[in-house]
Scaffold this active site. Sequence first.
Site, PDB file in Angstrom:
ATOM      1  N   TRP A   9       0.832  -1.221   0.000  1.00  0.00           N
ATOM      2  CA  TRP A   9       0.000   0.000   0.000  1.00  0.00           C
ATOM      3  C   TRP A   9       0.858   1.259   0.000  1.00  0.00           C
ATOM      4  CZ3 TRP A   9      -5.136  -0.283   3.326  1.00  0.00           C
ATOM      5  CH2 TRP A   9      -5.999  -1.217   2.737  1.00  0.00           C
ATOM      6  N   GLU A  94      11.943   2.375  -3.707  1.00  0.00           N
ATOM      7  CA  GLU A  94      11.627   3.713  -3.178  1.00  0.00           C
ATOM      8  C   GLU A  94      12.438   4.002  -1.919  1.00  0.00           C
ATOM      9  OE1 GLU A  94       7.387   3.138  -3.209  1.00  0.00           O
ATOM     10  OE2 GLU A  94       7.466   3.148  -5.400  1.00  0.00           O
ATOM     11  N   GLU A 162      11.492  -6.183  -9.114  1.00  0.00           N
ATOM     12  CA  GLU A 162      10.713  -5.003  -9.469  1.00  0.00           C
ATOM     13  C   GLU A 162      11.581  -4.044 -10.279  1.00  0.00           C
ATOM     14  OE1 GLU A 162       7.176  -4.407  -6.597  1.00  0.00           O
ATOM     15  OE2 GLU A 162       8.878  -3.350  -5.756  1.00  0.00           O
ATOM     16  N   GLY A 228       1.459  -2.729  -6.329  1.00  0.00           N
ATOM     17  CA  GLY A 228       1.333  -1.432  -5.672  1.00  0.00           C
ATOM     18  C   GLY A 228      -0.071  -0.879  -5.846  1.00  0.00           C
ATOM     19  N   GLY A 229      -0.233   0.032  -6.791  1.00  0.00           N
ATOM     20  CA  GLY A 229      -1.494   0.752  -6.979  1.00  0.00           C
ATOM     21  C   GLY A 229      -2.722  -0.139  -7.023  1.00  0.00           C
TER      22      GLY A 229
HETATM   23  P1  13P Z   1       2.820  -0.557  -8.950  1.00  0.00           P
HETATM   24  O1  13P Z   1       2.060  -1.856  -8.957  1.00  0.00           O
HETATM   25  O2  13P Z   1       1.949   0.611  -8.522  1.00  0.00           O
HETATM   26  O3  13P Z   1       3.560  -0.324 -10.227  1.00  0.00           O
HETATM   27  O4  13P Z   1       3.919  -0.663  -7.781  1.00  0.00           O
HETATM   28  C1  13P Z   1       4.725  -1.783  -7.723  1.00  0.00           C
HETATM   29  C2  13P Z   1       5.484  -1.761  -6.456  1.00  0.00           C
HETATM   30  O5  13P Z   1       6.336  -0.934  -6.238  1.00  0.00           O
HETATM   31  C3  13P Z   1       5.133  -2.770  -5.436  1.00  0.00           C
HETATM   32  O6  13P Z   1       6.069  -2.788  -4.411  1.00  0.00           O
END
Ligand code: 13P
Length: 247
Positions: A9, A94, A162, A228-229
Amino acid sequence: MRKLAAGNWKMNGTAASLSEVAALLAAHPAPACDMLLCPPATLIARMADLAKGSALHVGGQDCHAKASGAHTGDLSAAMLADAGASHVILGHSERRTDHRETDAQVLAKAEAAQVAGLVAIICIGETEAERDAGRTLDVIGTQLAGSVPQGSRAETLVVAYEPVWAIGTGRTPTIAEIAEVHAFLLARLTARIGAEAAGVQLLYGGSVKPSNAAEIFAVPHVDGALVGGASLKAADFGAIVAALAAA
Ligand code: 13P
């Protein structure tokens, strides 16, 4: 092996967001894969209460390498476990960018997580410049060697590939590119932790959504996703769970 649909999240969600979790559990009470959501730390205990007795696991998004002490604002792995977490995401790109986390720091955090009884989900992935320069395998091989604890067992480790340029962009590598990286990951992980590697869930992450989940889950050695999203909405995450359960 059991497959894993994991949601990150990130810095999203308040108590009101727990209605999405209730909806997810109502729609997918007993999926044929593992389900995990990693909310902000403020929601771990409440989400864990909601998930009690269900198929949903709850995880953190980071932990400190030390067990306790003078580290204002940080959380130890034992604190996450105490709040109801079973997993913790470590070394997300991140955090590697925003907090300049190094492989050595991720390794120390992963060791602390495993000591506390948590499954360490170690994230690795190349930037777009690194891929364009043909350095993808070199970069993720180095990250893997630097951040995966040598004594990891299948029950204490998950590895998430990722690609940094695929996160939140709607872009993904080709199926052949994902297949190449995941085969490489399994080989390198086997070199590092031996036969245990065969049981480690290898996740793909980066713009996974209901519309592309099935083709990604069909790739050899893709054992699930870190989402993620699309993990913020029960309908989207539920569709990804269903795609994984059917894979
Ligand atoms: P998204 O699915 O929003 O591209 O993010 C992936 C992510 O960083 C999961 O840790």
